[in-house]
Design a protein around this motif. Sequence first.
Motif, PDB file in Angstrom:
ATOM      1  N   ARG A 150       0.725 -21.933  68.047  1.00  0.00           N
ATOM      2  CA  ARG A 150      -0.050 -20.831  67.469  1.00  0.00           C
ATOM      3  C   ARG A 150      -0.179 -19.669  68.440  1.00  0.00           C
ATOM      4  O   ARG A 150      -0.098 -18.512  68.056  1.00  0.00           O
ATOM      5  CB  ARG A 150      -1.428 -21.330  67.037  1.00  0.00           C
ATOM      6  CG  ARG A 150      -1.358 -22.242  65.818  1.00  0.00           C
ATOM      7  CD  ARG A 150      -2.727 -22.685  65.325  1.00  0.00           C
ATOM      8  NE  ARG A 150      -3.562 -21.557  65.016  1.00  0.00           N
ATOM      9  CZ  ARG A 150      -4.840 -21.445  65.394  1.00  0.00           C
ATOM     10  NH1 ARG A 150      -5.407 -22.403  66.109  1.00  0.00           N
ATOM     11  NH2 ARG A 150      -5.551 -20.407  65.054  1.00  0.00           N
ATOM     12  N   GLY A 196       2.355 -17.065  66.852  1.00  0.00           N
ATOM     13  CA  GLY A 196       1.536 -16.463  65.814  1.00  0.00           C
ATOM     14  C   GLY A 196       1.326 -17.435  64.670  1.00  0.00           C
ATOM     15  O   GLY A 196       2.065 -18.422  64.530  1.00  0.00           O
ATOM     16  N   ASP A 197       0.339 -17.151  63.862  1.00  0.00           N
ATOM     17  CA  ASP A 197      -0.060 -18.095  62.812  1.00  0.00           C
ATOM     18  C   ASP A 197       1.032 -18.381  61.794  1.00  0.00           C
ATOM     19  O   ASP A 197       1.257 -19.534  61.417  1.00  0.00           O
ATOM     20  CB  ASP A 197      -1.313 -17.583  62.088  1.00  0.00           C
ATOM     21  CG  ASP A 197      -2.566 -17.747  62.920  1.00  0.00           C
ATOM     22  OD1 ASP A 197      -2.549 -18.520  63.900  1.00  0.00           O
ATOM     23  OD2 ASP A 197      -3.571 -17.106  62.589  1.00  0.00           O
ATOM     24  N   ARG A 198       1.730 -17.341  61.323  1.00  0.00           N
ATOM     25  CA  ARG A 198       2.705 -17.546  60.244  1.00  0.00           C
ATOM     26  C   ARG A 198       3.861 -18.431  60.689  1.00  0.00           C
ATOM     27  O   ARG A 198       4.182 -19.433  60.056  1.00  0.00           O
ATOM     28  CB  ARG A 198       3.226 -16.209  59.731  1.00  0.00           C
ATOM     29  CG  ARG A 198       4.193 -16.364  58.546  1.00  0.00           C
ATOM     30  CD  ARG A 198       4.871 -15.052  58.187  1.00  0.00           C
ATOM     31  NE  ARG A 198       5.647 -14.505  59.277  1.00  0.00           N
ATOM     32  CZ  ARG A 198       6.865 -14.937  59.640  1.00  0.00           C
ATOM     33  NH1 ARG A 198       7.435 -15.955  58.996  1.00  0.00           N
ATOM     34  NH2 ARG A 198       7.516 -14.381  60.635  1.00  0.00           N
ATOM     35  N   LEU A 199       4.505 -18.067  61.810  1.00  0.00           N
ATOM     36  CA  LEU A 199       5.655 -18.841  62.262  1.00  0.00           C
ATOM     37  C   LEU A 199       5.233 -20.230  62.740  1.00  0.00           C
ATOM     38  O   LEU A 199       5.927 -21.225  62.488  1.00  0.00           O
ATOM     39  CB  LEU A 199       6.404 -18.095  63.372  1.00  0.00           C
ATOM     40  CG  LEU A 199       7.677 -18.758  63.896  1.00  0.00           C
ATOM     41  CD1 LEU A 199       8.649 -19.093  62.769  1.00  0.00           C
ATOM     42  CD2 LEU A 199       8.344 -17.851  64.939  1.00  0.00           C
ATOM     43  N   ALA A 230       2.823 -21.981  61.531  1.00  0.00           N
ATOM     44  CA  ALA A 230       2.607 -22.769  60.315  1.00  0.00           C
ATOM     45  C   ALA A 230       3.939 -23.247  59.740  1.00  0.00           C
ATOM     46  O   ALA A 230       4.057 -24.403  59.305  1.00  0.00           O
ATOM     47  CB  ALA A 230       1.837 -21.957  59.282  1.00  0.00           C
ATOM     48  N   GLU A 231       4.946 -22.387  59.744  1.00  0.00           N
ATOM     49  CA  GLU A 231       6.265 -22.778  59.227  1.00  0.00           C
ATOM     50  C   GLU A 231       6.871 -23.901  60.060  1.00  0.00           C
ATOM     51  O   GLU A 231       7.399 -24.877  59.521  1.00  0.00           O
ATOM     52  CB  GLU A 231       7.199 -21.566  59.204  1.00  0.00           C
ATOM     53  CG  GLU A 231       6.828 -20.522  58.178  1.00  0.00           C
ATOM     54  CD  GLU A 231       7.687 -19.268  58.294  1.00  0.00           C
ATOM     55  OE1 GLU A 231       8.676 -19.279  59.054  1.00  0.00           O
ATOM     56  OE2 GLU A 231       7.362 -18.273  57.610  1.00  0.00           O
ATOM     57  N   ARG A 263       4.913 -27.108  59.407  1.00  0.00           N
ATOM     58  CA  ARG A 263       5.240 -27.702  58.098  1.00  0.00           C
ATOM     59  C   ARG A 263       6.596 -28.409  58.147  1.00  0.00           C
ATOM     60  O   ARG A 263       6.741 -29.520  57.648  1.00  0.00           O
ATOM     61  CB  ARG A 263       5.213 -26.644  56.998  1.00  0.00           C
ATOM     62  CG  ARG A 263       3.797 -26.235  56.604  1.00  0.00           C
ATOM     63  CD  ARG A 263       3.751 -25.503  55.273  1.00  0.00           C
ATOM     64  NE  ARG A 263       4.088 -26.376  54.160  1.00  0.00           N
ATOM     65  CZ  ARG A 263       3.271 -27.260  53.600  1.00  0.00           C
ATOM     66  NH1 ARG A 263       2.051 -27.416  54.055  1.00  0.00           N
ATOM     67  NH2 ARG A 263       3.669 -28.002  52.585  1.00  0.00           N
ATOM     68  N   SER A 290     -10.216 -20.750  64.261  1.00  0.00           N
ATOM     69  CA  SER A 290      -9.357 -19.971  63.373  1.00  0.00           C
ATOM     70  C   SER A 290     -10.177 -19.554  62.159  1.00  0.00           C
ATOM     71  O   SER A 290     -11.168 -20.198  61.822  1.00  0.00           O
ATOM     72  CB  SER A 290      -8.158 -20.815  62.924  1.00  0.00           C
ATOM     73  OG  SER A 290      -7.382 -20.122  61.969  1.00  0.00           O
ATOM     74  N   HIS A 294      -8.829 -19.565  59.242  1.00  0.00           N
ATOM     75  CA  HIS A 294      -8.192 -20.250  58.113  1.00  0.00           C
ATOM     76  C   HIS A 294      -7.758 -21.649  58.566  1.00  0.00           C
ATOM     77  O   HIS A 294      -7.652 -21.913  59.772  1.00  0.00           O
ATOM     78  CB  HIS A 294      -6.989 -19.449  57.612  1.00  0.00           C
ATOM     79  CG  HIS A 294      -5.932 -19.255  58.658  1.00  0.00           C
ATOM     80  ND1 HIS A 294      -5.993 -18.248  59.590  1.00  0.00           N
ATOM     81  CD2 HIS A 294      -4.820 -19.970  58.941  1.00  0.00           C
ATOM     82  CE1 HIS A 294      -4.949 -18.328  60.391  1.00  0.00           C
ATOM     83  NE2 HIS A 294      -4.222 -19.367  60.033  1.00  0.00           N
ATOM     84  N   ASP A 321      -1.260 -27.565  59.111  1.00  0.00           N
ATOM     85  CA  ASP A 321      -0.035 -27.553  58.308  1.00  0.00           C
ATOM     86  C   ASP A 321       0.825 -28.793  58.562  1.00  0.00           C
ATOM     87  O   ASP A 321       1.498 -29.281  57.649  1.00  0.00           O
ATOM     88  CB  ASP A 321       0.773 -26.290  58.611  1.00  0.00           C
ATOM     89  CG  ASP A 321      -0.033 -25.041  58.349  1.00  0.00           C
ATOM     90  OD1 ASP A 321      -0.201 -24.683  57.175  1.00  0.00           O
ATOM     91  OD2 ASP A 321      -0.518 -24.423  59.327  1.00  0.00           O
TER      92      ASP A 321
END
Length: 197
Positions: free
Chosen positions: A64, A68-71, A73-74, A77, A152, A154, A158
């Motif tokens: 994280r 960053g949060d988006r990558l 999380a991917e 997952r 966080s 959110h 993930d």
Amino acid sequence: MSASVAGRIGPNAIIRVGEVLQRRLGAATAARLYAAAGLSGYYAEPPGAMVDEAEARRLHVQLRSALGDRLAAEVSREAGVATADYLLAHRIPKPVQALLRVLPAPLARRLLLRAIGRHAWTFAGSGRFEAVAGRPVRLTIRDNPLCRGQASDHPVCDYYAATFEHLFRVLVHPATRVTETHCEARGDDACRFELRW
């Protein structure tokens, strides 16, 4: 087990993240992230046994922080799906899988939840796992070892959500969707997941 006692979890939370990082970002970036988490030894030679949950947490925190949060999380997952695939290939007996696939979803759901509950120590470590076989299915991890001490706005679990989702899609119902509704990193009292199909 008390949260103050260091727990151990299965190595998939480290190994599968490394595989995804190598595939998506290359070996050099993966090695740097492992080094920043103090886990260079595990990058050079993936662990073959249970690991200190704090080690896995450091790697997930580093994801994280660096990506960053988006990558992150991917990556988490994808690592969760890979963990589920590993469990299907090596830990859940093939006859049991065949049985779960032909049973009606409500019965398969109950049997799979019992099996997950019996082996929860392998992913919850010093945390506590609970499962309720309703509609939706509700899974809870209290004192979650991978997000303990994190902050966080959110949910950030993930990795767990994807692992649960993939197992249920393969063994219970192909339309299963998992939503993390509560997360300790967000200040909630537990990490809670709802499974619907």
